[in-house]
Motif scaffolding. Structure first.
Motif, PDB file in Angstrom:
ATOM      1  N   MET A   1       0.840  -1.177   0.000  1.00  0.00           N
ATOM      2  CA  MET A   1       0.000   0.000   0.000  1.00  0.00           C
ATOM      3  C   MET A   1       0.885   1.241   0.000  1.00  0.00           C
ATOM      4  N   ALA A   2       0.562   2.196  -0.844  1.00  0.00           N
ATOM      5  CA  ALA A   2       1.361   3.407  -0.974  1.00  0.00           C
ATOM      6  C   ALA A   2       1.092   4.352   0.192  1.00  0.00           C
ATOM      7  N   LYS A   3       2.086   5.198   0.477  1.00  0.00           N
ATOM      8  CA  LYS A   3       1.931   6.202   1.520  1.00  0.00           C
ATOM      9  C   LYS A   3       0.925   7.253   1.088  1.00  0.00           C
ATOM     10  N   SER A   4       0.179   7.769   2.023  1.00  0.00           N
ATOM     11  CA  SER A   4      -0.727   8.877   1.732  1.00  0.00           C
ATOM     12  C   SER A   4       0.062  10.177   1.736  1.00  0.00           C
ATOM     13  N   GLU A   5      -0.329  11.079   0.873  1.00  0.00           N
ATOM     14  CA  GLU A   5       0.341  12.369   0.794  1.00  0.00           C
ATOM     15  C   GLU A   5       0.010  13.215   2.021  1.00  0.00           C
ATOM     16  N   PRO A   6       0.990  13.979   2.543  1.00  0.00           N
ATOM     17  CA  PRO A   6       0.703  14.848   3.687  1.00  0.00           C
ATOM     18  C   PRO A   6      -0.159  16.031   3.271  1.00  0.00           C
ATOM     19  N   ILE A   7      -0.918  16.558   4.208  1.00  0.00           N
ATOM     20  CA  ILE A   7      -1.776  17.714   3.981  1.00  0.00           C
ATOM     21  C   ILE A   7      -0.988  18.946   4.412  1.00  0.00           C
ATOM     22  N   GLU A   8      -0.812  19.923   3.507  1.00  0.00           N
ATOM     23  CA  GLU A   8      -0.070  21.134   3.840  1.00  0.00           C
ATOM     24  C   GLU A   8      -1.029  22.242   4.223  1.00  0.00           C
ATOM     25  N   VAL A   9      -0.809  22.826   5.392  1.00  0.00           N
ATOM     26  CA  VAL A   9      -1.609  23.955   5.878  1.00  0.00           C
ATOM     27  C   VAL A   9      -0.662  25.003   6.452  1.00  0.00           C
ATOM     28  N   GLU A  10      -1.194  26.202   6.674  1.00  0.00           N
ATOM     29  CA  GLU A  10      -0.413  27.264   7.289  1.00  0.00           C
ATOM     30  C   GLU A  10      -1.008  27.610   8.638  1.00  0.00           C
ATOM     31  N   GLY A  11      -0.154  28.100   9.521  1.00  0.00           N
ATOM     32  CA  GLY A  11      -0.620  28.454  10.848  1.00  0.00           C
ATOM     33  C   GLY A  11       0.316  29.438  11.522  1.00  0.00           C
ATOM     34  N   THR A  12      -0.009  29.763  12.759  1.00  0.00           N
ATOM     35  CA  THR A  12       0.774  30.705  13.554  1.00  0.00           C
ATOM     36  C   THR A  12       1.197  30.031  14.851  1.00  0.00           C
ATOM     37  N   ILE A  13       2.443  30.218  15.228  1.00  0.00           N
ATOM     38  CA  ILE A  13       2.969  29.673  16.480  1.00  0.00           C
ATOM     39  C   ILE A  13       2.348  30.442  17.647  1.00  0.00           C
ATOM     40  N   THR A  14       1.782  29.717  18.612  1.00  0.00           N
ATOM     41  CA  THR A  14       1.205  30.381  19.783  1.00  0.00           C
ATOM     42  C   THR A  14       2.027  30.159  21.041  1.00  0.00           C
ATOM     43  N   LEU A  15       2.720  29.016  21.128  1.00  0.00           N
ATOM     44  CA  LEU A  15       3.451  28.692  22.351  1.00  0.00           C
ATOM     45  C   LEU A  15       4.646  27.805  22.014  1.00  0.00           C
ATOM     46  N   ALA A  16       5.803  28.126  22.590  1.00  0.00           N
ATOM     47  CA  ALA A  16       6.997  27.306  22.423  1.00  0.00           C
ATOM     48  C   ALA A  16       7.072  26.310  23.574  1.00  0.00           C
ATOM     49  N   LEU A  17       7.268  25.043  23.241  1.00  0.00           N
ATOM     50  CA  LEU A  17       7.383  23.970  24.220  1.00  0.00           C
ATOM     51  C   LEU A  17       8.790  23.384  24.172  1.00  0.00           C
ATOM     52  N   PRO A  18       9.187  22.563  25.144  1.00  0.00           N
ATOM     53  CA  PRO A  18      10.519  21.954  25.109  1.00  0.00           C
ATOM     54  C   PRO A  18      10.675  20.978  23.942  1.00  0.00           C
ATOM     55  N   ASN A  19      11.927  20.644  23.645  1.00  0.00           N
ATOM     56  CA  ASN A  19      12.293  19.648  22.629  1.00  0.00           C
ATOM     57  C   ASN A  19      11.811  20.010  21.232  1.00  0.00           C
ATOM     58  N   ALA A  20      11.923  21.281  20.853  1.00  0.00           N
ATOM     59  CA  ALA A  20      11.589  21.758  19.503  1.00  0.00           C
ATOM     60  C   ALA A  20      10.147  21.455  19.120  1.00  0.00           C
ATOM     61  N   MET A  21       9.240  21.587  20.088  1.00  0.00           N
ATOM     62  CA  MET A  21       7.815  21.409  19.811  1.00  0.00           C
ATOM     63  C   MET A  21       7.097  22.738  20.051  1.00  0.00           C
ATOM     64  N   PHE A  22       6.005  22.935  19.332  1.00  0.00           N
ATOM     65  CA  PHE A  22       5.271  24.194  19.399  1.00  0.00           C
ATOM     66  C   PHE A  22       3.785  23.924  19.336  1.00  0.00           C
ATOM     67  N   LYS A  23       2.996  24.805  19.951  1.00  0.00           N
ATOM     68  CA  LYS A  23       1.545  24.804  19.770  1.00  0.00           C
ATOM     69  C   LYS A  23       1.258  25.744  18.609  1.00  0.00           C
ATOM     70  N   LEU A  24       0.418  25.290  17.678  1.00  0.00           N
ATOM     71  CA  LEU A  24       0.097  26.059  16.482  1.00  0.00           C
ATOM     72  C   LEU A  24      -1.396  26.291  16.394  1.00  0.00           C
ATOM     73  N   LYS A  25      -1.776  27.449  15.887  1.00  0.00           N
ATOM     74  CA  LYS A  25      -3.176  27.720  15.569  1.00  0.00           C
ATOM     75  C   LYS A  25      -3.280  27.746  14.053  1.00  0.00           C
ATOM     76  N   LEU A  26      -4.096  26.865  13.494  1.00  0.00           N
ATOM     77  CA  LEU A  26      -4.219  26.748  12.048  1.00  0.00           C
ATOM     78  C   LEU A  26      -5.069  27.871  11.474  1.00  0.00           C
ATOM     79  N   ASP A  27      -4.746  28.282  10.245  1.00  0.00           N
ATOM     80  CA  ASP A  27      -5.531  29.293   9.550  1.00  0.00           C
ATOM     81  C   ASP A  27      -6.874  28.710   9.131  1.00  0.00           C
ATOM     82  N   GLY A  28      -7.900  29.517   9.179  1.00  0.00           N
ATOM     83  CA  GLY A  28      -9.213  29.094   8.716  1.00  0.00           C
ATOM     84  C   GLY A  28      -9.996  28.256   9.706  1.00  0.00           C
TER      85      GLY A  28
END
Length: 73
Positions: A1-28
């Protein structure tokens, strides 16, 4: 079975978390997701701060986590 294509969206960073992780708010939508910095962005030391606009790839299987692949200027 082939891999599914990723969904590309844009957003804004709201909060920086440890280990290079972030909370994002998606557009729309009011949805907040967890974003993880991609490997190339870590390799080239691209800084991301709260308030930055980013492009995120979401897996069609789990829409609550995404990979941050580009920081908008």
């Amino acid at each position: 079975m082939a891999k599914s294509e990723p969904i590309e969206v844009e957003g804004t960073i709201t909060l920086a978390l440890p280990n290079a992780m972030f909370k994002l708010k998606l557009d729309g939508s009011e949805q907040e997701i967890l974003g993880i910095v991609s490997g190339k962005m870590r390799k080239h030391f691209i800084r991301i701060l709260p308030g930055d606009r980013v492009k995120v790839e979401l897996s069609p299987y789990d829409l609550t986590k995404g990979r941050i692949v580009f920081r908008q200027k």
